[in-house]
Motif scaffolding. Structure first.
Motif, mmCIF file in Angstrom:
data_model
loop_
_atom_site.group_PDB
_atom_site.id
_atom_site.type_symbol
_atom_site.label_atom_id
_atom_site.label_comp_id
_atom_site.label_asym_id
_atom_site.label_seq_id
_atom_site.Cartn_x
_atom_site.Cartn_y
_atom_site.Cartn_z
ATOM 1 N N ILE A 26 0.851 -1.194 0.000
ATOM 2 C CA ILE A 26 0.000 0.000 0.000
ATOM 3 C C ILE A 26 0.882 1.237 0.000
ATOM 4 O O ILE A 26 1.775 1.386 0.830
ATOM 5 C CB ILE A 26 -0.948 -0.029 1.211
ATOM 6 N N LYS A 27 0.598 2.122 -0.934
ATOM 7 C CA LYS A 27 1.437 3.309 -1.123
ATOM 8 C C LYS A 27 0.876 4.547 -0.435
ATOM 9 O O LYS A 27 1.234 5.657 -0.756
ATOM 10 C CB LYS A 27 1.591 3.604 -2.622
ATOM 11 N N ASP A 28 -0.021 4.370 0.521
ATOM 12 C CA ASP A 28 -0.631 5.488 1.228
ATOM 13 C C ASP A 28 0.400 6.109 2.183
ATOM 14 O O ASP A 28 0.931 5.426 3.051
ATOM 15 C CB ASP A 28 -1.846 4.991 2.020
ATOM 16 N N PRO A 29 0.695 7.410 2.036
ATOM 17 C CA PRO A 29 1.706 8.026 2.902
ATOM 18 C C PRO A 29 1.267 8.093 4.371
ATOM 19 O O PRO A 29 2.108 8.196 5.264
ATOM 20 C CB PRO A 29 1.886 9.434 2.328
ATOM 21 N N ARG A 30 -0.040 8.006 4.630
ATOM 22 C CA ARG A 30 -0.522 8.041 6.018
ATOM 23 C C ARG A 30 -0.159 6.767 6.758
ATOM 24 O O ARG A 30 -0.130 6.741 7.980
ATOM 25 C CB ARG A 30 -2.047 8.211 6.050
ATOM 26 N N LEU A 31 0.109 5.697 6.010
ATOM 27 C CA LEU A 31 0.390 4.406 6.625
ATOM 28 C C LEU A 31 1.864 4.077 6.671
ATOM 29 O O LEU A 31 2.221 2.970 7.007
ATOM 30 C CB LEU A 31 -0.359 3.287 5.870
ATOM 31 N N GLY A 32 2.725 4.982 6.375
ATOM 32 C CA GLY A 32 4.167 4.775 6.365
ATOM 33 C C GLY A 32 4.676 3.622 7.199
ATOM 34 O O GLY A 32 3.986 2.662 7.483
ATOM 35 N N SER A 33 5.877 3.705 7.627
ATOM 36 C CA SER A 33 6.510 2.611 8.373
ATOM 37 C C SER A 33 6.244 2.705 9.872
ATOM 38 O O SER A 33 6.786 1.923 10.633
ATOM 39 C CB SER A 33 8.011 2.625 8.123
ATOM 40 N N HIS A 34 5.416 3.656 10.302
ATOM 41 C CA HIS A 34 5.199 3.816 11.732
ATOM 42 C C HIS A 34 3.916 3.131 12.232
ATOM 43 O O HIS A 34 3.526 3.312 13.364
ATOM 44 C CB HIS A 34 5.203 5.298 12.128
ATOM 45 N N VAL A 35 3.259 2.322 11.390
ATOM 46 C CA VAL A 35 2.100 1.538 11.816
ATOM 47 C C VAL A 35 2.553 0.102 12.071
ATOM 48 O O VAL A 35 3.207 -0.502 11.230
ATOM 49 C CB VAL A 35 0.985 1.555 10.746
ATOM 50 N N THR A 36 2.211 -0.424 13.233
ATOM 51 C CA THR A 36 2.599 -1.780 13.608
ATOM 52 C C THR A 36 1.350 -2.575 13.964
ATOM 53 O O THR A 36 0.537 -2.127 14.767
ATOM 54 C CB THR A 36 3.540 -1.761 14.825
ATOM 55 N N TYR A 53 -3.634 -2.347 16.200
ATOM 56 C CA TYR A 53 -2.427 -1.721 15.665
ATOM 57 C C TYR A 53 -1.978 -0.586 16.579
ATOM 58 O O TYR A 53 -2.758 -0.064 17.381
ATOM 59 C CB TYR A 53 -2.671 -1.177 14.251
ATOM 60 N N THR A 54 -0.716 -0.234 16.473
ATOM 61 C CA THR A 54 -0.167 0.922 17.163
ATOM 62 C C THR A 54 0.470 1.839 16.131
ATOM 63 O O THR A 54 0.870 1.396 15.050
ATOM 64 C CB THR A 54 0.904 0.537 18.206
ATOM 65 N N VAL A 55 0.547 3.104 16.478
ATOM 66 C CA VAL A 55 1.153 4.091 15.595
ATOM 67 C C VAL A 55 2.197 4.852 16.392
ATOM 68 O O VAL A 55 1.916 5.352 17.488
ATOM 69 C CB VAL A 55 0.093 5.077 15.048
ATOM 70 N N TYR A 56 3.391 4.910 15.846
ATOM 71 C CA TYR A 56 4.451 5.687 16.479
ATOM 72 C C TYR A 56 4.295 7.135 16.030
ATOM 73 O O TYR A 56 4.439 7.456 14.853
ATOM 74 C CB TYR A 56 5.825 5.142 16.072
ATOM 75 N N GLY A 57 3.950 7.997 16.963
ATOM 76 C CA GLY A 57 3.780 9.409 16.628
ATOM 77 C C GLY A 57 2.766 10.059 17.542
ATOM 78 O O GLY A 57 2.312 9.497 18.533
ATOM 79 N N ASP A 58 2.367 11.274 17.155
ATOM 80 C CA ASP A 58 1.429 12.028 17.975
ATOM 81 C C ASP A 58 -0.023 11.728 17.569
ATOM 82 O O ASP A 58 -0.280 10.857 16.737
ATOM 83 C CB ASP A 58 1.730 13.527 17.868
ATOM 84 N N MET A 96 -7.300 0.754 17.500
ATOM 85 C CA MET A 96 -6.048 1.255 18.066
ATOM 86 C C MET A 96 -5.749 0.477 19.341
ATOM 87 O O MET A 96 -6.604 0.368 20.218
ATOM 88 C CB MET A 96 -6.161 2.741 18.387
ATOM 89 N N ASP A 97 -4.563 -0.085 19.431
ATOM 90 C CA ASP A 97 -4.176 -0.875 20.596
ATOM 91 C C ASP A 97 -3.795 0.066 21.732
ATOM 92 O O ASP A 97 -3.004 0.980 21.553
ATOM 93 C CB ASP A 97 -2.990 -1.777 20.235
ATOM 94 N N ALA A 98 -4.355 -0.177 22.903
ATOM 95 C CA ALA A 98 -4.101 0.675 24.063
ATOM 96 C C ALA A 98 -2.872 0.231 24.855
ATOM 97 O O ALA A 98 -2.568 0.798 25.895
ATOM 98 C CB ALA A 98 -5.318 0.678 24.970
ATOM 99 N N LEU A 99 -2.171 -0.772 24.379
ATOM 100 C CA LEU A 99 -1.034 -1.318 25.107
ATOM 101 C C LEU A 99 0.061 -0.283 25.406
ATOM 102 O O LEU A 99 0.515 -0.197 26.552
ATOM 103 C CB LEU A 99 -0.453 -2.510 24.344
ATOM 104 N N PRO A 100 0.492 0.537 24.459
ATOM 105 C CA PRO A 100 1.549 1.506 24.793
ATOM 106 C C PRO A 100 1.104 2.517 25.848
ATOM 107 O O PRO A 100 1.884 2.859 26.744
ATOM 108 C CB PRO A 100 1.834 2.208 23.463
ATOM 109 N N ASP A 101 -0.144 2.972 25.778
ATOM 110 C CA ASP A 101 -0.636 3.919 26.777
ATOM 111 C C ASP A 101 -0.737 3.263 28.147
ATOM 112 O O ASP A 101 -0.398 3.871 29.163
ATOM 113 C CB ASP A 101 -2.005 4.466 26.362
#
Length: 158
Positions: A26-36, A53-58, A96-101
């Motif tokens: 998927i070439k969507d820039p919103r999904l870059g490499s920071h989605v796990t 999933y988790t997202v690294y960022g704000d 959205m996974d609440a694990l990091p929070d």
């Protein structure tokens, strides 16, 4: 209804296919490499799959990733269908996974507990016991105490 082992295998397959497709297809820039993709759960009837999933960022990047996953849901479901080879491809729901929070919250609570323990340790550094150092009776003391009690009762009876 399918057995739990089959649902677990399908959940693992969905997690792998979605992760690979997000990374390479998927070439969507919103999904870059920071989605796990952290976890996947499939219902017992194999009709619905929840992808965590988790997202690294704000917060802004998290909202953008959620919108990107919603828009790519059809492509991802078709890829899962190709890979799974089941009669009915499960619908995908992204959560959205609440694990990091939760982990961050637990770490904050542990830090507060450590600080509280350090304050108690400082306060008790020069303190002495309120009574004796060992407040428990010893077996040899019990025998002496019972003998003394026996002598007192004998004196009052006379």
């Amino acid at each position: 209804m399918a057995d739990n082992a089959r649902a677990k295998r399908l959940a693992d397959l969905i997690r792998e296919v979605v992760a690979q497709k997000l990374q390479r297809g998927i070439k969507d820039p919103r999904l870059g490499s920071h989605v796990t993709i952290t976890d996947t759960r499939v219902t017992g009837d194999l009709r619905e799959a929840t992808v965590f999933y988790t997202v690294y960022g704000d917060d802004e990047e998290r909202a953008a990733a959620a919108a990107g996953l919603e828009s790519a849901k059809g492509i991802l479901r078709s890829e899962v269908g190709k890979a799974a080879g089941v009669k009915f491809t499960p619908t995908l729901a992204f959560v959205m996974d609440a694990l990091p929070d939760t982990a961050r919250n637990i770490e904050d609570l542990l830090d507060k507990a450590r600080q509280s323990d350090a304050k108690v340790r400082e306060a008790s550094a020069g303190a002495a016991y309120a009574g004796e150092a060992d407040p428990y009776r010893k077996p040899e003391e019990d025998g002496a105490a019972e003998a003394a009690e026996g002598d007192e009762t004998d004196d009052t009876a006379k």
